[in-house]
Design a protein around this motif. Structure first.
Motif, mmCIF file in Angstrom:
data_model
loop_
_atom_site.group_PDB
_atom_site.id
_atom_site.type_symbol
_atom_site.label_atom_id
_atom_site.label_comp_id
_atom_site.label_asym_id
_atom_site.label_seq_id
_atom_site.Cartn_x
_atom_site.Cartn_y
_atom_site.Cartn_z
ATOM 1 N N ASP A 1 0.403 3.982 -1.349
ATOM 2 C CA ASP A 1 -0.347 5.226 -1.329
ATOM 3 C C ASP A 1 -0.582 5.736 0.089
ATOM 4 O O ASP A 1 -1.088 6.839 0.259
ATOM 5 C CB ASP A 1 -1.691 5.050 -2.046
ATOM 6 N N ALA B 1 -0.274 9.772 0.033
ATOM 7 C CA ALA B 1 -1.728 9.622 0.004
ATOM 8 C C ALA B 1 -2.445 10.848 -0.540
ATOM 9 O O ALA B 1 -3.669 10.897 -0.525
ATOM 10 C CB ALA B 1 -2.246 9.301 1.397
ATOM 11 N N HIS C 1 0.835 -1.192 0.000
ATOM 12 C CA HIS C 1 0.000 0.000 0.000
ATOM 13 C C HIS C 1 0.875 1.248 0.000
ATOM 14 O O HIS C 1 0.954 1.968 0.989
ATOM 15 C CB HIS C 1 -0.915 0.012 1.228
ATOM 16 N N ASN D 1 -7.030 10.743 4.091
ATOM 17 C CA ASN D 1 -5.897 11.632 3.849
ATOM 18 C C ASN D 1 -6.354 13.083 3.859
ATOM 19 O O ASN D 1 -7.394 13.416 3.298
ATOM 20 C CB ASN D 1 -5.232 11.314 2.507
ATOM 21 N N LEU E 1 -8.810 3.853 0.585
ATOM 22 C CA LEU E 1 -8.420 4.406 1.881
ATOM 23 C C LEU E 1 -9.515 4.167 2.928
ATOM 24 O O LEU E 1 -9.240 3.742 4.053
ATOM 25 C CB LEU E 1 -8.143 5.910 1.750
ATOM 26 N N GLY F 1 -2.077 9.802 -5.169
ATOM 27 C CA GLY F 1 -1.456 8.714 -4.434
ATOM 28 C C GLY F 1 -0.003 8.470 -4.781
ATOM 29 O O GLY F 1 0.497 7.361 -4.610
ATOM 30 N N THR G 1 -2.196 11.313 7.043
ATOM 31 C CA THR G 1 -3.260 10.324 6.937
ATOM 32 C C THR G 1 -3.710 9.971 8.350
ATOM 33 O O THR G 1 -2.870 9.689 9.217
ATOM 34 C CB THR G 1 -2.779 9.070 6.200
ATOM 35 N N GLN H 1 -9.205 5.525 -5.273
ATOM 36 C CA GLN H 1 -8.228 5.698 -4.201
ATOM 37 C C GLN H 1 -8.895 6.065 -2.881
ATOM 38 O O GLN H 1 -8.517 5.554 -1.819
ATOM 39 C CB GLN H 1 -7.212 6.770 -4.601
#
Length: 321
Positions: A32, A36, A30, A241, A234, A40, A277, A230
């Motif tokens: 991203d 983020a 992951h 984010n 998340l 990403g 995040t 995205q």
């Protein structure tokens, strides 16, 4: 008892090592989370017929951009594919070869090699180049002569070999300095630069607010689908984010062109922000709320030819050095 405890120690070490490996694996799986922000940290979107062509280097992004990781443009259907420098061509391909210089250099090298093979060198009549020292002198002369010739003929080209950097600042974008660049096919005005800068702020704001509907007025359907995917990914991990205090640092025009009734413009933009995040309770799980993060990306915008609103059609990352 001591033997049992000594046997348990390696097992504890193995368990700790496995836990660390799993933690690293989660970051790799992951990426991203660390990048983020909107996009990403990936290269995604489409640049029309130039989707599979490397953008030219610029002052803000001297190493160009990474190839697209996600795009809806089929490679075989991209019109004009192959007309631009492909990815991986490097800085050396930013300037096309001069036809005369190619033949001139080939003749010099060929003559030198021919003389070396037969033992009398390129300038044997006056220098006695049969020895090793004579060979070094010949190679040095060829090097300086070729470098002088390249500079001479490149200066005659009128500066049409590379892209023209047109920096624009946060307080007032500068007008583009086209200078006859082949990469600037559509005139980009100060108002356009202001629109690009405002789009950067608006898209990141809508991203932080998870406002996909607002993004539909700022980006192409392809880019909106990536943003939505995205944000959903998340949320599925219980994360969110937030980008705040975004500050545009500098930017320049990489290239602009027109095709199929649409105008395209790719700009390199460097900006800084607070990028964190959090989980659903607001606890920070990634990033530093007290330190700014600076990134450089290439954003491509598209609009109807000569009119309409610029929409974001691609985000590309710059190679990390």
């Amino acid at each position: 008892m001591k033997q049992n405890s000594s046997r348990l120690m390696p097992r504890k070490s193995i368990i700790l090592a496995a836990g660390a490996a799993l933690s690293m694996l989660s970051l790799v799986a992951h990426p991203d989370v660390a990048d983020a922000r909107a996009g990403g940290g990936m290269s995604m979107g489409s640049r029309g017929s130039r989707t599979y062509s490397a953008p030219a280097p610029s002052q803000t992004a001297p190493f160009g951009a990474t190839p697209f990781q996600r795009t809806m443009t089929p490679r075989q259907q991209a019109p004009g594919y192959g007309m631009q420098a492909p990815y991986g061509a490097g800085m050396a391909m930013a300037r096309p070869r001069h036809p005369f210089m190619s033949g001139f250099m080939g003749g010099l090298i060929g003559a030198g090699l021919f003389g070396m093979v037969f033992g009398h060198g390129m300038f044997s009549s006056g220098m006695g180049g049969g020895g090793f020292l004579g060979l070094l002198i010949q190679l040095a002369l060829i090097f300086f002569l070729v470098r002088w010739a390249i500079r001479r003929f490149s200066n005659r080209g009128g500066g049409t070999g590379g892209s023209v950097a047109s920096p624009f600042g946060a307080t007032g974008p500068a007008a583009p300095q086209q200078g006859g660049s082949r990469n600037v096919g559509v005139a980009i005005t100060a108002a356009d630069y202001q629109a690009f800068q405002q789009a950067l702020i608006n898209i990141q704001t809508a991203w932080s607010q998870q406002n996909v509907d607002a993004m539909r007025h700022m980006a192409t359907p392809e880019m909106v689908s990536y943003f939505n995917s995205q944000l959903t990914e998340l949320a599925s991990r219980g994360a969110r984010n937030v980008v705040s205090n975004l500050r545009f640092e500098r930017g320049d025009l990489v290239e602009s062109w027109r095709e199929n009734g649409a105008d395209y413009a790719t700009v390199a933009m460097q900006y800084s922000m607070i990028d964190i995040t959090t989980d659903m309770t607001g606890r920070v799980i990634e990033g530093d709320p007290s330190n700014r993060t600076t990134v450089t990306e290439l954003w491509t915008f598209v609009r109807s030819a000569g009119l309409g609103t610029w929409l974001l059609s691609a985000i590309q990352q710059t190679p990390r050095r």
